[in-house]
Design a protein around this motif. Structure first.
Motif, PDB file in Angstrom:
ATOM      1  N   GLY A   1     -33.404 -42.112 -48.807  1.00 41.32           N
ATOM      2  CA  GLY A   1     -34.435 -43.149 -48.740  1.00 41.32           C
ATOM      3  C   GLY A   1     -33.909 -44.557 -48.501  1.00 41.32           C
ATOM      4  O   GLY A   1     -34.468 -45.302 -47.695  1.00 41.32           O
TER       5      GLY A   1
ATOM      6  N   LEU B   1     -34.851 -46.610 -45.230  1.00 40.95           N
ATOM      7  CA  LEU B   1     -35.601 -47.856 -45.388  1.00 40.95           C
ATOM      8  C   LEU B   1     -34.950 -48.967 -44.567  1.00 40.95           C
ATOM      9  O   LEU B   1     -35.640 -49.739 -43.882  1.00 40.95           O
TER      10      LEU B   1
ATOM     11  N   HIS C   1     -24.606 -52.422 -53.727  1.00 44.60           N
ATOM     12  CA  HIS C   1     -23.400 -52.096 -52.953  1.00 44.60           C
ATOM     13  C   HIS C   1     -22.737 -53.323 -52.316  1.00 44.60           C
ATOM     14  O   HIS C   1     -21.508 -53.363 -52.248  1.00 44.60           O
TER      15      HIS C   1
ATOM     16  N   HIS D   1     -33.125 -50.488 -56.247  1.00 45.73           N
ATOM     17  CA  HIS D   1     -33.771 -49.246 -55.813  1.00 45.73           C
ATOM     18  C   HIS D   1     -33.805 -48.160 -56.881  1.00 45.73           C
ATOM     19  O   HIS D   1     -34.195 -47.030 -56.578  1.00 45.73           O
TER      20      HIS D   1
ATOM     21  N   ALA E   1     -38.061 -44.601 -57.676  1.00 42.64           N
ATOM     22  CA  ALA E   1     -38.415 -46.015 -57.538  1.00 42.64           C
ATOM     23  C   ALA E   1     -39.648 -46.188 -56.646  1.00 42.64           C
ATOM     24  O   ALA E   1     -40.590 -46.901 -56.994  1.00 42.64           O
TER      25      ALA E   1
ATOM     26  N   GLY F   1     -40.053 -43.800 -53.233  1.00 40.56           N
ATOM     27  CA  GLY F   1     -40.311 -42.682 -52.330  1.00 40.56           C
ATOM     28  C   GLY F   1     -40.882 -43.275 -51.050  1.00 40.56           C
ATOM     29  O   GLY F   1     -41.613 -44.280 -51.080  1.00 40.56           O
ATOM     30  N   THR F   2     -40.494 -42.704 -49.910  1.00 44.91           N
ATOM     31  CA  THR F   2     -41.069 -43.169 -48.648  1.00 44.91           C
ATOM     32  C   THR F   2     -41.575 -41.997 -47.813  1.00 44.91           C
ATOM     33  O   THR F   2     -42.415 -42.173 -46.937  1.00 44.91           O
TER      34      THR F   2
HETATM   35  C1  Z57 Z   1     -31.523 -44.202 -52.620  1.00 49.93           C
HETATM   36  O1  Z57 Z   1     -31.841 -43.535 -51.511  1.00 49.93           O
HETATM   37  C2  Z57 Z   1     -32.501 -44.733 -53.441  1.00 49.93           C
HETATM   38  C3  Z57 Z   1     -32.146 -45.412 -54.565  1.00 49.93           C
HETATM   39  C4  Z57 Z   1     -30.812 -45.585 -54.872  1.00 49.93           C
HETATM   40  O2  Z57 Z   1     -30.454 -46.250 -55.969  1.00 49.93           O
HETATM   41  C5  Z57 Z   1     -29.834 -45.064 -54.038  1.00 49.93           C
HETATM   42 BR1  Z57 Z   1     -28.055 -45.329 -54.450  1.00 49.93          BR
HETATM   43  C6  Z57 Z   1     -30.179 -44.375 -52.919  1.00 49.93           C
HETATM   44  C7  Z57 Z   1     -33.929 -44.567 -53.013  1.00 49.93           C
HETATM   45  C8  Z57 Z   1     -34.910 -44.316 -54.135  1.00 49.93           C
HETATM   46  O3  Z57 Z   1     -34.509 -43.194 -54.879  1.00 49.93           O
HETATM   47  C9  Z57 Z   1     -36.294 -44.090 -53.544  1.00 49.93           C
HETATM   48  O4  Z57 Z   1     -37.249 -43.935 -54.557  1.00 49.93           O
HETATM   49  C10 Z57 Z   1     -36.689 -45.281 -52.670  1.00 49.93           C
HETATM   50  O5  Z57 Z   1     -37.894 -45.010 -51.989  1.00 49.93           O
HETATM   51  C11 Z57 Z   1     -35.607 -45.572 -51.660  1.00 49.93           C
HETATM   52  O6  Z57 Z   1     -34.363 -45.741 -52.307  1.00 49.93           O
HETATM   53  C12 Z57 Z   1     -35.896 -46.828 -50.859  1.00 49.93           C
HETATM   54  O7  Z57 Z   1     -36.207 -47.906 -51.684  1.00 49.93           O
END
Ligand code: Z57
Length: 839
Positions: free
Chosen positions: A135, A139, A338, A374, A675, A677-678
């Motif tokens: 995700g 994003l 990061h 996130h 957090a 999901g997309t």
């Molecule tokens: C990641 O793909 C996400 C959160 C993280 O802390 C890391 Br590391 C990688 C994801 C969330 O799990 C999703 O819920 C959210 O939609 C996505 O980030 C984009 O915000």
């Protein structure tokens, strides 16, 4: 590097300046020229991969022209630029997107046809650029698309990994990882061998005083690795704006030292140094939402931050503006923690190299950075051990301690009564060894912090950043609910639906303003519209069924209810809840009379997703799904009533086939853990309904589409803590139906029970942290409701049309406008008008 042609010769340049193709004839010219010259092939030895290369190169030529013009235009506009720092960009394929954004897909289709190729086959030749896990990386890719589409002057900065996320193979039901060497042919990147940055690691610190008595700090005697820029054009949709994605590749610096070594016969040592340097950008870490604290990962982070910051500062310095103008020219978005080292790195540049005082430098830093969080999962929050940072980045550790000192003094002055506060909010955790808490550093060094959905943004204010809300005030914390680009996730993935929508809305304007979708509600009762909408869904399911047959050898009936869960495999996302539910369904079907079984709603349960290579529980879940698939699909009693599919190697290009084909998709994380999901947004935008928990963006999707159009179940996030406590003090409450599932697994119905004991025991004996037992019953009941609802196809169709009409909010264009206004304070740059002669 800067050199321009004198005025008298410019006329000749303008006359011969590169021309864009506009007709299919000109397109064919370009393709054939590239195949015959760039690729040195001919009509006698050109296959689909050659035709892909020719097509990509023809479109690349077009992109490059607009890219150059955009960059010149943005530089002279002299406005604030946005820099999106992300360790992951999960771009997927570029050709289809380029054709669409340039607006020449039909021209290319005709041209390819005349040259003897089918467009779809050509598109299919391209490998995904898979520089991301899930995700977060996708994003970033959607945001780049929206930034260009909305004409924001913006650059992405990341790492050019030689190996992207691994390719997943399923062997005897187990995940195997195969390296993804994706760079064999990548026409979209431009090496900039003249754009390099030397990055230092290790070394020593020397303090000294200059003649005027001023104190200085020098960081010296370290190892140097060179960063080389590789640029890729990011075209916007319906605009000539073409932004830049700059990815850094590491290579050995060839300073005098290496040549000495080389000449003194230490040839092997010299080559070994080269390899060590190249290792930095060699591979994407394949963990999603997990911090493993490896030194090489810290090296990647610093390498990328240092190169990007140097590049940004170099660009700013060309403008000859005062340092106080830096935050008016530069906005840097930190995609998760990061890139947090960019904060001490900018301070180091401003103080040690440019000679600014601390207070001025600090004020510039805070105005420049903003940070997106996130996750609240503790195992994902980055911490680096102090000895590790001390060794690799000694000057940065000093700066971090200085930031912490200033900050803690401020906290002490303002909260004298709360003695515990200081240790709670310190950037340095007083553990053994001490740790640097990167999220706290990111919060303190930024002017805004955002979460990615309303619930998540509320949660970070009351949990991980609670003290910081008291210290900095609530205005520092904000929400930007995630979104997706409708260009890729509707128009490209589901062209027929896009066409149908355009036919009712009077064109494709809705792709630039997704809220226009609301007008579709006027057609929910329109017979022809309904018929076409339903036909499209069926065609998409048929396409997926064909793919399943081809890829997995499993025959599924497209008239069945397609139930899809595709995403990274993680306990918090609860694919185990899904597969236990599938087993429960199987057991019920087995007990039915053949007549009752015939009446049951046929279903295909489709799974897909990668497990981090070291995440054993996630790999066990994949194994169980495959074992269940094996048993159920080969059970003659069951037939079409239930099929189970695990789709190998889920990625962006496969998502473009999978997403448009769902009747139901599953977004069933333990409340408070996902957090945002997309993919939930992608499925609904394509006319699929969802079963979900009250978590992440599911909550806002419910608000938009209406409670009657979504299947919610399960406990709420405010009850999770109490339930976990109850597990610990009073044990679990396992529903008999779930107990049955466990019994059958333990009895070996799906093969050697020992294989799955850790998974079952994590629930029955180890506290059921993710509340599978608490939510199982309401999950199964909700699935029953779905079976019933699906039987009324007319009502179901009404719901699916309604939800599409109500998804306007979830465009990533809306996200970017919110970031621009609330966080970056930036304006778009009007793209240059198209020149008449291509100059
Ligand atoms: C990641 O793909 C996400 C959160 C993280 O802390 C890391 Br590391 C990688 C994801 C969330 O799990 C999703 O819920 C959210 O939609 C996505 O980030 C984009 O915000």
């Amino acid at each position: 590097v800067e050199a321009s042609v004198p005025e008298p010769q410019r006329e000749a340049w303008r006359k011969h300046s590169a021309r864009e193709f506009n007709t299919s004839d000109q397109f064919e010219d370009a393709v054939v020229r590239h195949i015959e010259t760039t690729l040195a092939r001919s009509l006698y030895n050109v296959d689909e991969s050659g035709a892909y290369a020719g097509t990509a190169l023809a479109f690349r030529d077009r992109l490059v022209i607009e890219w150059n013009r955009t960059q010149q235009n943005q530089t002279s506009a002299d406005q604030k630029r946005v820099y999106y720092l992300s360790l992951e960009f999960l771009m997927g394929r570029a050709l289809d997107n380029a054709m669409l954004n340039v607006g020449m897909k039909d021209v290319a289709r005709k041209g390819l046809d005349e040259l003897g190729f089918r467009m779809e086959d050509i598109i299919d030749q391209e490998r995904d650029a898979a520089l991301g896990n899930g995700g977060l990386g996708r994003l970033a890719a959607c945001f780049l698309d929206s930034l260009a589409t909305l004409n924001y002057p913006a650059w992405g900065y990341g790492l050019r990994y030689r190996y992207g996320i691994f390719r997943q193979e399923i062997v005897n039901g187990y995940q195997m990882e195969v390296p993804d060497y994706w760079l064999e042919f990548n026409p979209w990147e431009f090496p900039r061998h003249d754009v390099t940055v030397d990055v230092q690691f290790y070394g020593t610190i020397r303090k000294y005083m200059d003649d005027s008595g001023k104190q200085h700090t020098a960081w010296e005697n370290g190892e140097i690795v060179t960063a080389v820029a590789y640029d890729a054009p990011i075209p916007g949709y319906g605009t000539t704006t073409t932004n830049n994605l700059r990815l850094w590749s590491s290579k050995a610096s060839h300073g005098e030292f290496d040549f000495t070594k080389f000449n003194s016969g230490e040839y092997e040592a010299s080559v070994a140094d080269t390899q060590r340097a190249e290792t930095i950008s060699a591979v994407l870490y394949p963990n999603d939402s997990l911090d493993r604290g490896k030194e090489l990962r810290l090296k990647q982070q610093y390498f990328w931050c240092a190169a990007s910051l140097f590049d940004i500062v170099r660009r700013f310095k060309k403008s000859k503006k005062a340092w106080s103008d830096f935050p008016n020219q530069v906005a840097i978005q930190l995609n998760d923690t990061h890139p947090t080292l960019a904060i001490p790195e900018l301070l180091r540049i401003l103080i040690d190299i440019e000679g600014l005082e601390w207070d001025e430098a600090w004020s510039i830093v805070q105005k420049t950075f903003s940070y997106t969080n996130h996750t609240v999962l503790p195992e994902a929050l980055e911490k680096w051990s102090v000895p590790l940072v001390q060794n690799l980045l000694p000057r940065h550790l000093q700066i971090i301690y200085d930031i912490n000192l200033q900050f803690l003094q401020f906290v002490e002055r303002n909260f004298p009564k709360d003695r515990d506060m200081l240790s709670r909010v310190s950037i340095i955790e007083e553990s053994q060894p001490k740790m640097v808490r990167m999220a706290y550093l990111a919060v303190i060094g930024s002017h805004k912090v955002n979460g990615v959905a309303e619930l998540h943004s509320d949660l970070i204010k009351t949990t991980i950043f609670k003290d910081f809300v008291k210290i900095h005030g609530p205005d520092k914390f904000t929400n930007v609910t995630n979104g997706i680009t409708p260009r890729r996730w509707l128009h490209q993935a589901n062209f027929r639906l896009s066409e149908l929508i355009a036919s009712k809305l009077g064109g494709y304007d809705y792709l630039n303003d997704l809220t226009l979708l609301h007008k579709l509600e006027n057609y929910v009762d329109d017979k022809d519209f309904r018929k076409e909408f339903q036909d499209i869904k069926y065609a998409n399911k048929l396409r997926l069924a064909r793919y399943i047959k081809e890829a997995q050898g499993i025959t599924v009936n497209p008239a069945s209810l397609f139930d899809i869960q595709v995403k990274r495999i993680h306990e918090y996302k609860r694919q185990q809840l899904n597969i236990f539910g599938v087993i429960h369904r199987y057991l019920e079907l087995k007990e039915m009379s053949p007549a009752d079984r015939k009446k049951a709603q046929p279903r295909v349960s489709i799974f897909g997703g990668k497990a981090a290579p070291g995440y054993w529980m996630a790999k066990t879940i994949i194994h169980l799904i495959n074992q269940v698939s094996e048993v159920v699909n080969n059970d003659k009693d069951i037939g079409d009533a239930l099929k189970v599919v695990f789709l190998e190697d889920y990625n962006v290009s496969k998502a473009e086939i999978i997403v448009p084909a769902s009747d139901i998709s599953e977004h069933i994380s333990t409340a408070g853990t996902e957090a945002s999901g997309t993919s939930n947004m992608k499925f609904v935008l394509n006319g699929g309904l969802i079963i979900g928990t009250c978590d992440g963006a599911n909550i806002e999707i419910t608000r938009e589409v209406g409670e009657d159009n979504i299947f919610l179940f399960g406990n709420l996030s405010e009850d999770v803590e109490d339930l976990r406590h109850a597990h610990y003090y009073s044990g679990l409450n396992i529903d008999p139906s779930l107990q049955r599932v466990f019994d059958e697994i333990r009895n070996g119905m799906f093969g050697d029970a020992g294989q799955f004991s850790s998974l079952v025991n994590s629930i029955t004996d180890h506290g059921d942290y993710y509340l599978v037992s608490d939510d199982f019953k309401s999950y199964v009941e909700t699935q029953k409701l779905i079976d019933e609802a699906y039987k009324n196809q007319e009502e179901w169709l009404t719901k699916t049309i309604t939800v599409v009409a109500r998804m306007g909010f979830f465009s990533s264009d809306r996200c970017i406008e919110e970031y621009a206004q609330e966080i970056w304070n930036t304006e778009p740059v009007v793209p240059p008008a198209k020149p008449q002669n291509g100059a």
